[in-house]
Design a protein around this motif. Structure first.
Motif, mmCIF file in Angstrom:
data_model
loop_
_atom_site.group_PDB
_atom_site.id
_atom_site.type_symbol
_atom_site.label_atom_id
_atom_site.label_comp_id
_atom_site.label_asym_id
_atom_site.label_seq_id
_atom_site.Cartn_x
_atom_site.Cartn_y
_atom_site.Cartn_z
ATOM 1 N N GLN A 1 27.800 21.912 -6.305
ATOM 2 C CA GLN A 1 28.572 21.982 -5.055
ATOM 3 C C GLN A 1 27.679 22.432 -3.904
ATOM 4 O OE1 GLN A 1 31.984 24.557 -5.265
ATOM 5 N NE2 GLN A 1 32.940 23.611 -3.491
ATOM 6 N N GLY A 2 27.725 21.711 -2.795
ATOM 7 C CA GLY A 2 26.943 22.082 -1.621
ATOM 8 C C GLY A 2 25.529 21.521 -1.622
ATOM 9 N N ALA A 3 25.091 20.940 -2.730
ATOM 10 C CA ALA A 3 23.730 20.403 -2.802
ATOM 11 C C ALA A 3 23.682 19.000 -2.213
ATOM 12 C CB ALA A 3 23.258 20.368 -4.248
ATOM 13 N N GLU A 4 22.555 18.653 -1.613
ATOM 14 C CA GLU A 4 22.436 17.332 -1.015
ATOM 15 C C GLU A 4 22.209 16.259 -2.088
ATOM 16 O OE1 GLU A 4 19.309 16.899 1.860
ATOM 17 O OE2 GLU A 4 20.280 15.126 2.715
ATOM 18 N N VAL A 5 21.321 16.536 -3.025
ATOM 19 C CA VAL A 5 21.006 15.556 -4.069
ATOM 20 C C VAL A 5 21.215 16.189 -5.449
ATOM 21 C CG1 VAL A 5 19.234 14.044 -5.061
ATOM 22 C CG2 VAL A 5 19.306 14.426 -2.576
ATOM 23 N N VAL A 6 22.054 15.566 -6.235
ATOM 24 C CA VAL A 6 22.361 16.080 -7.577
ATOM 25 C C VAL A 6 22.014 15.008 -8.614
ATOM 26 C CG1 VAL A 6 24.214 16.841 -9.132
ATOM 27 C CG2 VAL A 6 24.220 17.555 -6.728
ATOM 28 N N PHE A 7 21.292 15.410 -9.638
ATOM 29 C CA PHE A 7 21.032 14.526 -10.772
ATOM 30 C C PHE A 7 21.821 15.086 -11.946
ATOM 31 C CE2 PHE A 7 18.269 12.868 -14.282
ATOM 32 C CZ PHE A 7 18.334 11.520 -13.954
ATOM 33 N N GLY A 8 22.770 14.305 -12.452
ATOM 34 C CA GLY A 8 23.603 14.743 -13.578
ATOM 35 C C GLY A 8 23.149 14.053 -14.844
ATOM 36 N N GLY B 1 24.212 13.853 -25.128
ATOM 37 C CA GLY B 1 25.208 13.821 -26.204
ATOM 38 C C GLY B 1 24.768 12.854 -27.281
ATOM 39 N N THR B 2 25.704 12.017 -27.757
ATOM 40 C CA THR B 2 25.307 11.008 -28.742
ATOM 41 C C THR B 2 24.337 10.017 -28.112
ATOM 42 O OG1 THR B 2 27.419 9.997 -28.215
ATOM 43 C CG2 THR B 2 27.238 11.042 -30.348
ATOM 44 N N GLY B 3 24.398 9.874 -26.813
ATOM 45 C CA GLY B 3 23.404 9.106 -26.064
ATOM 46 C C GLY B 3 22.881 9.976 -24.935
ATOM 47 N N VAL B 4 22.065 9.389 -24.073
ATOM 48 C CA VAL B 4 21.619 10.093 -22.872
ATOM 49 C C VAL B 4 21.959 9.226 -21.669
ATOM 50 C CG1 VAL B 4 19.627 10.931 -21.564
ATOM 51 C CG2 VAL B 4 19.750 11.339 -24.025
ATOM 52 N N GLY B 5 22.822 9.746 -20.818
ATOM 53 C CA GLY B 5 23.183 9.035 -19.592
ATOM 54 C C GLY B 5 22.867 9.918 -18.409
ATOM 55 N N ALA B 6 22.729 9.319 -17.246
ATOM 56 C CA ALA B 6 22.465 10.129 -16.060
ATOM 57 C C ALA B 6 22.970 9.411 -14.825
ATOM 58 C CB ALA B 6 20.978 10.425 -15.932
ATOM 59 N N GLY B 7 23.215 10.192 -13.780
ATOM 60 C CA GLY B 7 23.688 9.635 -12.526
ATOM 61 C C GLY B 7 23.129 10.414 -11.353
ATOM 62 N N ILE B 8 23.063 9.728 -10.222
ATOM 63 C CA ILE B 8 22.517 10.322 -8.999
ATOM 64 C C ILE B 8 23.617 10.376 -7.953
ATOM 65 C CG2 ILE B 8 20.837 10.019 -7.131
ATOM 66 C CD1 ILE B 8 19.179 8.306 -9.188
ATOM 67 N N VAL B 9 23.786 11.553 -7.340
ATOM 68 C CA VAL B 9 24.753 11.700 -6.264
ATOM 69 C C VAL B 9 24.033 12.254 -5.039
ATOM 70 C CG1 VAL B 9 26.835 12.901 -5.497
ATOM 71 C CG2 VAL B 9 26.711 11.973 -7.814
ATOM 72 N N VAL B 10 24.208 11.560 -3.910
ATOM 73 C CA VAL B 10 23.591 11.982 -2.659
ATOM 74 C C VAL B 10 24.705 12.249 -1.658
ATOM 75 C CG1 VAL B 10 22.009 11.348 -0.800
ATOM 76 C CG2 VAL B 10 21.540 10.588 -3.139
ATOM 77 N N ARG B 11 24.752 13.442 -1.115
ATOM 78 C CA ARG B 11 25.797 13.867 -0.165
ATOM 79 C C ARG B 11 27.187 13.480 -0.671
ATOM 80 N NH1 ARG B 11 21.963 11.414 3.532
ATOM 81 N NH2 ARG B 11 20.439 13.015 3.996
ATOM 82 N N GLN B 12 27.419 13.793 -1.922
ATOM 83 C CA GLN B 12 28.724 13.616 -2.563
ATOM 84 C C GLN B 12 29.134 12.156 -2.754
ATOM 85 O OE1 GLN B 12 31.730 16.267 -1.097
ATOM 86 N NE2 GLN B 12 30.499 18.028 -1.684
ATOM 87 N N HIS B 13 28.153 11.258 -2.713
ATOM 88 C CA HIS B 13 28.449 9.861 -3.039
ATOM 89 C C HIS B 13 27.499 9.360 -4.109
ATOM 90 C CE1 HIS B 13 31.550 9.083 -0.080
ATOM 91 N NE2 HIS B 13 30.900 9.947 0.683
ATOM 92 N N VAL B 14 28.055 8.583 -5.028
ATOM 93 C CA VAL B 14 27.245 8.029 -6.111
ATOM 94 C C VAL B 14 26.252 7.018 -5.545
ATOM 95 C CG1 VAL B 14 27.314 6.526 -8.137
ATOM 96 C CG2 VAL B 14 29.023 8.332 -7.879
ATOM 97 N N LEU B 15 25.016 7.146 -5.952
ATOM 98 C CA LEU B 15 24.015 6.140 -5.639
ATOM 99 C C LEU B 15 24.020 5.148 -6.801
ATOM 100 C CD1 LEU B 15 21.672 5.729 -3.491
ATOM 101 C CD2 LEU B 15 20.182 6.708 -5.226
#
Ligand SMILES: [Zn+2]
Length: 305
Positions: free
Chosen positions: A126-133, A137-151
């Protein structure tokens, strides 16, 4: 910032269950529902989503926006589903069919992107400009969020770091394992739960599940501790590559392996060696919303106004 009357409905379309959460303007879940995913039946899956949304709206006496998280992505151009482990969704125009069923515009994203979005909006990022999630788990997934929008990216694969080859540590002499995607030595083959289990076994350990290895390490078992140590060094090196490219404010971990407390201490110390900066401000955090992140993030796909 948000419209006070706004109702956001999120759907997490998993391989075994479909979950719904309706969030009010403040992000509070005012209603939750789940039902089993119709196995192998695409038309029944669309109908189940339609029924869940209509049922929620009837109960709440309001209409909402609808976002869907799926274990896959929309192939471009055309928007047919690709990379889904629920194989009956593959090559289907899922978003279009749900839109027809619900008579409104629907947004759809990969479930790891939904996880990252949920944590970026009102979770650990919360409050961060760029978040890497990252979901470990059983696999490895990831996502990028910039200013609260999914890239999402032009190919809809932004964040698919789990299928990059993991650069082995300088003292490792292991042959890479095949990944289900057809490539060799993907990050996922090392950093997923089954990847940790395979590595433990390859180093002469017992056949154990990842959570058993973690529990034994915490109880002082030397072989399990060694396996966790190798895992931490690999995770640090793999995340360092993300930092060198994306330079996120926060990296949030989710999935079963995000529960290993020591990672939040060891990994940020270990990644210093590989990051191209003497000072690293990027924080490594555990998720806040746990299993609800997927469905919450799907709801937050409608995140303006
Ligand atoms: Zn792969």
């Amino acid at each position: 910032m948000h419209n006070n009357n706004m109702l956001r409905i999120g759907i997490d379309l998993g391989g075994t269950k479909i979950e719904l959460a309706a969030l009010d303007a403040h992000g509070r879940a005012v209603l939750r529902r789940r039902e089993p995913t119709p196995q192998g039946d695409y038309a029944a899956t669309i109908e189940a989503i339609g029924r869940l949304v209509e049922g929620a709206e009837n109960e709440l006496g309001a209409t909402g926006s609808v976002g869907i998280g799926i274990p896959g992505a929309e192939a471009m151009p055309g928007g047919k589903i690709m990379n889904a482990n629920s194989t009956w969704l593959i090559d289907q125009p899922l978003r279009q069919d749900v839109q027809t069923r619900l008579r409104r515009t629907v947004r759809l994203a990969n479930d790891a992107n939904c996880f990252a979005l949920s944590e970026a909006v009102d979770g650990a990022g919360q409050g961060a400009e760029v978040v890497f999630g990252v979901i470990l788990g059983t696999g490895v997934g990831a996502g990028i969020v910039v200013r609260q929008h999914v890239l999402s990216g032009i190919n809809r694969i932004a964040g698919e770091w789990g299928h990059n080859p993991l650069p082995l540590l300088h003292d490792e002499n292991l042959s890479p394992l095949p990944c289900y995607c057809g490539r060799l030595g993907c990050v996922e083959t090392w950093l997923s739960g089954p990847g940790m289990a395979a590595d433990h076994w390859r180093h002469g350990g017992e056949k154990l599940r990842a959570e058993e290895i973690c529990a034994r390490a915490a109880a002082g078992d030397a072989a399990a501790d060694e396996s966790l140590w190798r895992y931490e060094r690999r995770l640090a090196k793999a995340l360092a590559q993300v930092v060198n490219i994306l330079d996120p404010d926060v990296i949030v971990l989710g999935g079963g392996l995000s529960n290993v407390e020591r990672f939040y201490d060891t990994v940020p110390r270990l990644w210093l060696e590989h990051i191209f900066s003497p000072v690293v401000l990027t924080r490594l955090c555990r998720n806040v919303h746990g299993d609800s992140s997927g469905v919450r993030g799907a709801a937050w796909l409608w995140n303006e106004g």
